[in-house]
Structures are given as structure tokens and as C-alpha cells.
Motif scaffolding. Structure first.
Motif, PDB file in Angstrom:
ATOM      1  N   PRO A 141     108.937  -3.132 -25.695  1.00 49.16           N
ATOM      2  CA  PRO A 141     108.896  -1.798 -26.311  1.00 49.16           C
ATOM      3  C   PRO A 141     108.803  -1.897 -27.829  1.00 49.16           C
ATOM      4  O   PRO A 141     109.425  -2.776 -28.434  1.00 49.16           O
ATOM      5  CB  PRO A 141     110.215  -1.161 -25.866  1.00 49.16           C
ATOM      6  CG  PRO A 141     111.100  -2.306 -25.487  1.00 49.16           C
ATOM      7  CD  PRO A 141     110.195  -3.375 -24.966  1.00 49.16           C
ATOM      8  N   TYR A 142     108.022  -1.001 -28.428  1.00 47.63           N
ATOM      9  CA  TYR A 142     107.839  -1.072 -29.879  1.00 47.63           C
ATOM     10  C   TYR A 142     108.306   0.187 -30.612  1.00 47.63           C
ATOM     11  O   TYR A 142     108.543   0.148 -31.817  1.00 47.63           O
ATOM     12  CB  TYR A 142     106.376  -1.357 -30.236  1.00 47.63           C
ATOM     13  CG  TYR A 142     105.382  -0.311 -29.768  1.00 47.63           C
ATOM     14  CD1 TYR A 142     105.052   0.787 -30.552  1.00 47.63           C
ATOM     15  CD2 TYR A 142     104.756  -0.443 -28.533  1.00 47.63           C
ATOM     16  CE1 TYR A 142     104.134   1.731 -30.112  1.00 47.63           C
ATOM     17  CE2 TYR A 142     103.829   0.492 -28.092  1.00 47.63           C
ATOM     18  CZ  TYR A 142     103.525   1.582 -28.883  1.00 47.63           C
ATOM     19  OH  TYR A 142     102.617   2.506 -28.440  1.00 47.63           O
TER      20      TYR A 142
ATOM     21  N   HIS B 282     111.444   4.560 -24.602  1.00 43.99           N
ATOM     22  CA  HIS B 282     110.669   3.678 -25.474  1.00 43.99           C
ATOM     23  C   HIS B 282     109.202   3.648 -25.065  1.00 43.99           C
ATOM     24  O   HIS B 282     108.874   3.764 -23.888  1.00 43.99           O
ATOM     25  CB  HIS B 282     111.227   2.251 -25.435  1.00 43.99           C
ATOM     26  CG  HIS B 282     112.621   2.136 -25.955  1.00 43.99           C
ATOM     27  ND1 HIS B 282     113.732   2.320 -25.142  1.00 43.99           N
ATOM     28  CD2 HIS B 282     113.094   1.883 -27.203  1.00 43.99           C
ATOM     29  CE1 HIS B 282     114.824   2.174 -25.882  1.00 43.99           C
ATOM     30  NE2 HIS B 282     114.467   1.911 -27.117  1.00 43.99           N
ATOM     31  N   TYR B 283     108.355   3.471 -26.073  1.00 47.84           N
ATOM     32  CA  TYR B 283     106.932   3.278 -25.830  1.00 47.84           C
ATOM     33  C   TYR B 283     106.623   1.784 -25.738  1.00 47.84           C
ATOM     34  O   TYR B 283     107.198   0.962 -26.457  1.00 47.84           O
ATOM     35  CB  TYR B 283     106.095   3.858 -26.971  1.00 47.84           C
ATOM     36  CG  TYR B 283     106.026   5.364 -27.019  1.00 47.84           C
ATOM     37  CD1 TYR B 283     106.235   6.148 -25.884  1.00 47.84           C
ATOM     38  CD2 TYR B 283     105.740   6.014 -28.214  1.00 47.84           C
ATOM     39  CE1 TYR B 283     106.154   7.525 -25.945  1.00 47.84           C
ATOM     40  CE2 TYR B 283     105.644   7.399 -28.278  1.00 47.84           C
ATOM     41  CZ  TYR B 283     105.858   8.148 -27.146  1.00 47.84           C
ATOM     42  OH  TYR B 283     105.771   9.511 -27.201  1.00 47.84           O
ATOM     43  N   ALA B 284     105.677   1.443 -24.859  1.00 46.89           N
ATOM     44  CA  ALA B 284     105.174   0.076 -24.736  1.00 46.89           C
ATOM     45  C   ALA B 284     103.718   0.148 -24.307  1.00 46.89           C
ATOM     46  O   ALA B 284     103.209   1.221 -23.969  1.00 46.89           O
ATOM     47  CB  ALA B 284     106.003  -0.717 -23.721  1.00 46.89           C
ATOM     48  N   VAL B 285     103.050  -0.994 -24.333  1.00 47.45           N
ATOM     49  CA  VAL B 285     101.652  -1.062 -23.914  1.00 47.45           C
ATOM     50  C   VAL B 285     101.613  -1.530 -22.468  1.00 47.45           C
ATOM     51  O   VAL B 285     102.198  -2.560 -22.127  1.00 47.45           O
ATOM     52  CB  VAL B 285     100.850  -2.038 -24.799  1.00 47.45           C
ATOM     53  CG1 VAL B 285      99.367  -1.965 -24.447  1.00 47.45           C
ATOM     54  CG2 VAL B 285     101.063  -1.720 -26.280  1.00 47.45           C
ATOM     55  N   GLY B 286     100.953  -0.763 -21.598  1.00 47.39           N
ATOM     56  CA  GLY B 286     100.930  -1.059 -20.174  1.00 47.39           C
ATOM     57  C   GLY B 286      99.639  -1.721 -19.727  1.00 47.39           C
ATOM     58  O   GLY B 286      98.552  -1.226 -20.011  1.00 47.39           O
ATOM     59  N   PHE B 287      99.767  -2.849 -19.029  1.00 49.63           N
ATOM     60  CA  PHE B 287      98.641  -3.578 -18.450  1.00 49.63           C
ATOM     61  C   PHE B 287      98.786  -3.597 -16.931  1.00 49.63           C
ATOM     62  O   PHE B 287      99.837  -3.235 -16.392  1.00 49.63           O
ATOM     63  CB  PHE B 287      98.616  -5.025 -18.967  1.00 49.63           C
ATOM     64  CG  PHE B 287      98.222  -5.170 -20.418  1.00 49.63           C
ATOM     65  CD1 PHE B 287      96.930  -5.540 -20.767  1.00 49.63           C
ATOM     66  CD2 PHE B 287      99.145  -4.935 -21.430  1.00 49.63           C
ATOM     67  CE1 PHE B 287      96.568  -5.678 -22.094  1.00 49.63           C
ATOM     68  CE2 PHE B 287      98.788  -5.060 -22.761  1.00 49.63           C
ATOM     69  CZ  PHE B 287      97.494  -5.433 -23.099  1.00 49.63           C
TER      70      PHE B 287
END
Length: 283
Positions: free
Chosen positions: A131-132, A233-238
Motif C-alpha cells: 500500500p502506498y 489503503h490504496y495499492a496497485v492491483g495485478f
């Protein structure tokens, strides 16, 4: 050629999803039906000749939207571009129908979802970066509505985005509160939700803190924020089999933060509700 094939794949996956919906699916996207989920795409670890295809909602300011010059812009899109440059990748920004995101990532038409994407509650569905950004779900009403607390929303209409974190909260931890509303309505994007709020068609919008801050900065006398519904939290999803690239993105984001690039981007979008105080990666 790879970009062209990716674009064709996006179109094909979207058409496939539309066909599935027309043959009887309702109430949201089922990524396991007619989406290729039974034959998940295989994603190899990133390399120097990688094209990173970023799926995003083009109506989700300040994270991803259409700028005044007609081009795609936003905090997350700038972050994705900076990560790609650091990694030696090309980047392709692909606006998507938010409802189609699972079908698109399962088919390999997009590589990741990078657009103020909440990870809580989705951990088993994607391979995530760390999370960023800290986020919250909040309620926004018109400043002249006379609504001061969440209790005042009893028998009122609340709107949120379809398949959003706010909807998850209203159907989950805040279900008791939502039960006091007259109705919870969903819509495809938050820009239109706030148009409905401004017109008086709905009484409140449940949305991300950053979305609320963006709308309130653009119309400082029009809206006010009520209580916080939840923190996340925001994160990048793959895709679930692509943790390797998710980890590369995490490492690149940490480097960009150490170099000061993240703080610069937060300052760039500060008047749209982005704050470096909410950056959590590496802190």
C-alpha cells in the motif's frame, strides 16, 4: 505491435463482458463467467522491454481523469509513468469501464489497476503492490442541505460508485447505518454522482476522501463533509499470478519517494486534495 495487440485485447474483453451481461448477468460483474477467469492469463516477471498497460477510470479525479487539454492525467497516472520510466518500461494508459476491470485483468488485456484502488477486502483477488496511500471513505452533502451528521441522513438517498470501496463499506461494516437511508443508489462514476448531488436528485455521496477533497476544492462553497465511514489503503492491483511485477512496482515507488519525486507529485495535485501526509509506503 505489442501495444496494438493490447488495445485489441481490451476491446475484445469489453465486448465479451457486454455479451455476458446481455445473456442474463445482472447486479455487477462476475469475473468467473465468460471472462477467461477459468483460464487465467500467465504474466511473466517484468523485463526491460515490458509495456505496462495501466487500467484506470478516466472519471476519477484527482487520480485519473481527462485534463483540460483532452489528455489523460492524474496523480496515479503520473506515478505509473514515473515507475515505468525508472524501470525502463513503456507505459500505456488504458481507460476502462470500472465494471469490466476483473474481466480485463483476468484476460491479460490490462496488466494492472492503478487508480485509487482500495486493497482491503480484495487481497485474495489480486496480487498487490505494498500500500502506498492512506484513504478514507466519507459522506459528502450539499452545504445548504441542513444535514449535519450521519443521523440526519435517515430516510435520505445516498449515492456511490458501482463496485466501489464505499459501497463495500455501506454493505459491510456500515450496513446498520445504510439501513437507515431511504436508498443507496449506484452510478458509473463520481463526477456524475456529484452532479446528482448538486441538482438535488440525491442527498449525499459516499466516496473516497480524495474524491471528496477534489470536489470540495473545485466547489468550496457547495459541499461539506460528514463523518468518516472507514479507513483503508490504496495499492496497485495485478493478476494473482503476477506478484513479481507488483513487487517491482513497490521497489520503484520506494525509490521515487526517496528521490523526492512522490513529494513533488503530491504538491502538484495538492490543490486537488492530494497530501504527502497520506503517503504511507516506506514511512
Amino acid at each position: 505491435m505489442l501495444k496494438k495487440m493490447k488495445a485489441i485485447a481490451v476491446a475484445a474483453a469489453t465486448l465479451a463482458l457486454s455479451a455476458a451481461l446481455m445473456t442474463g448477468c445482472s447486479g455487477g460483474t462476475d469475473s468467473s463467467a465468460d471472462s477467461g477467469a477459468d483460464q487465467p492469463a500467465t504474466n511473466d516477471a517484468a523485463s526491460s522491454d515490458t509495456t505496462l498497460v495501466v487500467g484506470f477510470d478516466s472519471g476519477y479525479p484527482p487520480y485519473g481523469y481527462v485534463g483540460d487539454d483532452g489528455s489523460y492525467t492524474g496523480f496515479d497516472l503520473d506515478l505509473a509513468t514515473a515507475v515505468a520510466e525508472k524501470q525502463g518500461w513503456e507505459v500505456q494508459l488504458e481507460p476502462i469501464d470500472w465494471d469490466a476491470k476483473d474481466a480485463l485483468i483476468d484476460s491479460g488485456a490490462i496488466d494492472c489497476i492503478w487508480n485509487g484502488f482500495t486493497m482491503e477486502g480484495r487481497e485474495g483477488d489480486y496480487a498487490f503492490s505494498e500500500p502506498y496511500m492512506l484513504n478514507e471513505q466519507v459522506l459528502v452533502v450539499r452545504a445548504d442541505s441542513g444535514i449535519e451528521t450521519t443521523a440526519d441522513l435517515a430516510d435520505k438517498i445516498v449515492m456511490t460508485q458501482v463496485d466501489s470501496a464505499a459501497l463495500d463499506v455501506l454493505e459491510g461494516d456500515q450496513a446498520d447505518l445504510a439501513a437507515t437511508f431511504k436508498e443507496v443508489q449506484t452510478i458509473g462514476d463520481y463526477n456524475n454522482a456529484f452532479m446528482q448531488l448538486e441538482s438535488g436528485m440525491v442527498d449525499a455521496v459516499a466516496c473516497d476522501l480524495s474524491i471528496a477533497a477534489y470536489q470540495m476544492s473545485a466547489n468550496p462553497d457547495a459541499y461539506k463533509e460528514l463523518d468518516t465511514l472507514s479507513s483503508e489503503h490504496y495499492a496497485v492491483g495485478f493478476a494473482k499470478d503476477n506478484q513479481a511485477q507488483a513487487d517491482e512496482v513497490t521497489a520503484a515507488l520506494k525509490e521515487l519517494d526517496a528521490e523526492g519525486t512522490v513529494a513533488e507529485l503530491c504538491e502538484k495535485y495538492a490543490d486537488q486534495g492530494i497530501s504527502y501526509d497520506n503517503w504511507v509506503l516506506g514511512k
